[in-house]
Design an enzyme around this catalytic site. Sequence first.
Site, PDB file in Angstrom:
ATOM      1  CG  HIS A  72      -2.003  -0.969   1.190  1.00 49.09           C
ATOM      2  ND1 HIS A  72      -3.050  -0.861   0.320  1.00 49.09           N
ATOM      3  CD2 HIS A  72      -2.226  -2.102   1.891  1.00 49.09           C
ATOM      4  CE1 HIS A  72      -3.876  -1.883   0.479  1.00 49.09           C
ATOM      5  NE2 HIS A  72      -3.388  -2.664   1.429  1.00 49.09           N
ATOM      6  CE1 TYR A 201      -6.277   2.769  10.691  1.00 45.78           C
ATOM      7  CE2 TYR A 201      -5.411   3.334   8.526  1.00 45.78           C
ATOM      8  CZ  TYR A 201      -5.341   2.587   9.684  1.00 45.78           C
ATOM      9  OH  TYR A 201      -4.361   1.647   9.842  1.00 45.78           O
ATOM     10  N   PRO A 293      -5.149  -0.728  18.507  1.00 44.57           N
ATOM     11  CG  PRO A 293      -6.930  -2.020  17.743  1.00 44.57           C
ATOM     12  CD  PRO A 293      -6.374  -1.385  18.981  1.00 44.57           C
ATOM     13  CE  LYS A 297       3.460   2.558  13.683  1.00 42.98           C
ATOM     14  NZ  LYS A 297       3.300   1.988  12.340  1.00 42.98           N
ATOM     15  CE1 TYR A 385      -1.493   3.123   9.341  1.00 40.84           C
ATOM     16  CE2 TYR A 385      -0.472   2.695   7.217  1.00 40.84           C
ATOM     17  CZ  TYR A 385      -1.451   2.428   8.154  1.00 40.84           C
ATOM     18  OH  TYR A 385      -2.381   1.442   7.906  1.00 40.84           O
TER      19      TYR A 385
HETATM   20  P1  FAD Z   1       0.725 -13.011  21.222  1.00 40.74           P
HETATM   21  O1  FAD Z   1       0.329 -12.991  19.813  1.00 40.74           O
HETATM   22  O2  FAD Z   1      -0.295 -12.720  22.256  1.00 40.74           O
HETATM   23  O3  FAD Z   1       1.382 -14.421  21.508  1.00 40.74           O
HETATM   24  C1  FAD Z   1       1.675 -14.887  22.803  1.00 40.74           C
HETATM   25  C2  FAD Z   1       1.627 -16.390  22.836  1.00 40.74           C
HETATM   26  O4  FAD Z   1       2.002 -16.836  24.126  1.00 40.74           O
HETATM   27  C3  FAD Z   1       0.248 -16.945  22.566  1.00 40.74           C
HETATM   28  O5  FAD Z   1       0.306 -17.935  21.558  1.00 40.74           O
HETATM   29  C4  FAD Z   1      -0.203 -17.492  23.904  1.00 40.74           C
HETATM   30  O6  FAD Z   1      -1.057 -18.618  23.771  1.00 40.74           O
HETATM   31  C5  FAD Z   1       1.125 -17.869  24.543  1.00 40.74           C
HETATM   32  N1  FAD Z   1       1.070 -17.892  26.001  1.00 40.74           N
HETATM   33  C6  FAD Z   1       0.401 -17.056  26.832  1.00 40.74           C
HETATM   34  N2  FAD Z   1       0.584 -17.409  28.105  1.00 40.74           N
HETATM   35  C7  FAD Z   1       1.376 -18.505  28.095  1.00 40.74           C
HETATM   36  C8  FAD Z   1       1.896 -19.331  29.116  1.00 40.74           C
HETATM   37  N3  FAD Z   1       1.642 -19.101  30.397  1.00 40.74           N
HETATM   38  N4  FAD Z   1       2.677 -20.364  28.752  1.00 40.74           N
HETATM   39  C9  FAD Z   1       2.953 -20.611  27.441  1.00 40.74           C
HETATM   40  N5  FAD Z   1       2.475 -19.870  26.439  1.00 40.74           N
HETATM   41  C10 FAD Z   1       1.689 -18.817  26.757  1.00 40.74           C
HETATM   42  N6  FAD Z   1      -2.247  -5.427  16.188  1.00 40.74           N
HETATM   43  C11 FAD Z   1      -2.312  -4.719  15.066  1.00 40.74           C
HETATM   44  O7  FAD Z   1      -1.286  -4.170  14.646  1.00 40.74           O
HETATM   45  N7  FAD Z   1      -3.504  -4.641  14.382  1.00 40.74           N
HETATM   46  C12 FAD Z   1      -4.665  -5.282  14.830  1.00 40.74           C
HETATM   47  O8  FAD Z   1      -5.703  -5.223  14.194  1.00 40.74           O
HETATM   48  C13 FAD Z   1      -4.608  -6.011  16.002  1.00 40.74           C
HETATM   49  N8  FAD Z   1      -5.714  -6.649  16.488  1.00 40.74           N
HETATM   50  C14 FAD Z   1      -5.619  -7.351  17.668  1.00 40.74           C
HETATM   51  C15 FAD Z   1      -6.732  -7.999  18.205  1.00 40.74           C
HETATM   52  C16 FAD Z   1      -6.649  -8.696  19.433  1.00 40.74           C
HETATM   53  C17 FAD Z   1      -7.877  -9.389  19.994  1.00 40.74           C
HETATM   54  C18 FAD Z   1      -5.414  -8.727  20.127  1.00 40.74           C
HETATM   55  C19 FAD Z   1      -5.305  -9.468  21.443  1.00 40.74           C
HETATM   56  C20 FAD Z   1      -4.295  -8.104  19.574  1.00 40.74           C
HETATM   57  C21 FAD Z   1      -4.388  -7.407  18.358  1.00 40.74           C
HETATM   58  N9  FAD Z   1      -3.281  -6.765  17.786  1.00 40.74           N
HETATM   59  C22 FAD Z   1      -3.358  -6.064  16.657  1.00 40.74           C
HETATM   60  C23 FAD Z   1      -1.996  -6.827  18.388  1.00 40.74           C
HETATM   61  C24 FAD Z   1      -1.122  -7.903  17.768  1.00 40.74           C
HETATM   62  O9  FAD Z   1      -1.920  -8.987  17.377  1.00 40.74           O
HETATM   63  C25 FAD Z   1      -0.123  -8.273  18.825  1.00 40.74           C
HETATM   64  O10 FAD Z   1       0.680  -7.126  19.064  1.00 40.74           O
HETATM   65  C26 FAD Z   1       0.734  -9.476  18.490  1.00 40.74           C
HETATM   66  O11 FAD Z   1      -0.038 -10.648  18.509  1.00 40.74           O
HETATM   67  C27 FAD Z   1       1.864  -9.609  19.498  1.00 40.74           C
HETATM   68  O12 FAD Z   1       2.509 -10.833  19.330  1.00 40.74           O
HETATM   69  P2  FAD Z   1       3.138 -11.591  20.550  1.00 40.74           P
HETATM   70  O13 FAD Z   1       3.769 -12.800  19.974  1.00 40.74           O
HETATM   71  O14 FAD Z   1       3.984 -10.666  21.349  1.00 40.74           O
HETATM   72  O15 FAD Z   1       1.918 -11.983  21.500  1.00 40.74           O
HETATM   73  C1  DHB Z   2      -5.644  -3.795  10.325  1.00 36.58           C
HETATM   74  C2  DHB Z   2      -5.613  -3.579  11.636  1.00 36.58           C
HETATM   75  C3  DHB Z   2      -5.285  -2.336  12.115  1.00 36.58           C
HETATM   76  O1  DHB Z   2      -5.226  -2.114  13.422  1.00 36.58           O
HETATM   77  C4  DHB Z   2      -4.983  -1.310  11.277  1.00 36.58           C
HETATM   78  O2  DHB Z   2      -4.683  -0.091  11.782  1.00 36.58           O
HETATM   79  C5  DHB Z   2      -5.005  -1.519   9.934  1.00 36.58           C
HETATM   80  C6  DHB Z   2      -5.343  -2.767   9.454  1.00 36.58           C
HETATM   81  C7  DHB Z   2      -6.012  -5.142   9.808  1.00 36.58           C
HETATM   82  O3  DHB Z   2      -6.388  -5.993  10.611  1.00 36.58           O
HETATM   83  O4  DHB Z   2      -5.911  -5.365   8.608  1.00 36.58           O
END
Ligand code: FAD
Ligand code: DHB
Length: 390
Positions: A72, A201, A293, A297, A385
């Site tokens: 994009h 947005y 979100p 980021k 961004y």
């Molecule tokens: P996570 O993806 O949370 O991974 C952590 C892992 O650790 C999981 O698999 C979990 O099962 C495991 N775990 C937890 N506790 C334990 C334990 N005690 N023992 C062993 N394993 C464990 N970001 C965006 O940029 N855009 C979005 O649209 C967006 N939407 C989101 C929607 C939701 C509902 C959530 C929760 C987050 C969203 N985010 C979004 C944020 C983004 O998804 C996260 O920043 C990203 O997943 C971070 O990755 P991570 O690996 O640090 O954590």
């Molecule tokens: C998406 C999520 C976001 O938080 C965003 O700012 C843009 C796109 C997505 O899920 O595609």
Amino acid sequence: MKTQVAIIGAGPSGLLLGQLLHKAGIDNVILERQSGEYVLGRIRAGILEQVTVDLLREAGVGAGVDGHGTVHHSIELVFGGARHPIDVHGLTGGKVVTAYGQTEVTHDLMEARKAAGLVTIYQAANVQPLDFDGSKPRVSYEKDGQSHVLECDFIAGCDGFHGVSRASVKDKVTEYEKVYPFGWLGVLADVPPVSPHAIVYGNSERGFSLCSMRSLTRSRYYVQCPLDDKVEDWSDQRFWDELRSRLDPELAGRIVTGPSIEKSIAPLRSFVAEPMRFGRLFLAGDAAHIVPPTGAKGLNLAASDVKYLSRAFIEHFKDKSPAGIDSYSQVCLKRVWKAERFSWWLTSLMHRFPDTGGFDQKVQEAELDYLVHSRAASTALAENYVGLPL
Ligand code: FAD
Ligand code: DHB
């Protein structure tokens, strides 16, 4: 069992760290509470910064995003019933973002890990980091009712916001938090995206909306909703009607609707835990910080933490230097707070807050108008961004 780096969590942070360490010849084992299918079933982020795409390539898993990601060059802001393009590419000297889902990133990393024969223990229960204040840390866990201990040199806490890693240092952490008075209702559907060339947005009287995509045949849409709404309150028809009502008439008329294949509500929160290192335990990704979100980021910050952490471990094992390990927390937090600021700002600008008075509403409208008419203000949005440099 023994390894060099014990990684807790097989989300994007844990899997990417494992892959980067493997590439550098550093042994690692991942302990994950859930099954692999469960991890892949969580629909979350979708927009990758250039830094994140480069890191996936460095980890040897760039083929998916290079082959199937959608680049994009711009975003669009919709307010006052009109669309306002922001030429992110032009304003940043050629930088772009790529639409490629977290599910796909996770899938690619899981496949690479499997192909390399690296150990991931799924459905590990009662995972507990131990003795990380000394020189011989361990992680205890249970699998199929049996107790096990993983001995290691370092523990990487990549276990998300509700994980055990940050909980195990609760008394040593300073937490900064802001909770927002609304959530996002997200829908995934196999329909062509309304805007395949730009992420949209929207800020309307009815609240925030976002049009994004996973591919040319799969769309991801969001609308701001009250925190106490339940997914069951939202039929597909109600969602599509609400989304259309928040867009300008031309865009609304082009939305292609279809049955949702996933629908979920996420609360919005800003959160930072400081520091990010405790002896031989390191926090990375959502375990250390959460952003709302709006600025896309969360996943990108997780990737930059992992870049710094892998570099720190490589310096330790290969160069025998403690420099990266000693500066990890400070270096990460500098970038984290800039992303926190940007995500908070964009959230404040694009949402309707329940108790906003007339003055605050007028100021929000003035800021939006300024943003799309000032090159300086648009540039500040664009450069945050696409992601600040590492
Ligand atoms: P996570 O993806 O949370 O991974 C952590 C892992 O650790 C999981 O698999 C979990 O099962 C495991 N775990 C937890 N506790 C334990 C334990 N005690 N023992 C062993 N394993 C464990 N970001 C965006 O940029 N855009 C979005 O649209 C967006 N939407 C989101 C929607 C939701 C509902 C959530 C929760 C987050 C969203 N985010 C979004 C944020 C983004 O998804 C996260 O920043 C990203 O997943 C971070 O990755 P991570 O690996 O640090 O954590
Ligand atoms: C998406 C999520 C976001 O938080 C965003 O700012 C843009 C796109 C997505 O899920 O595609």
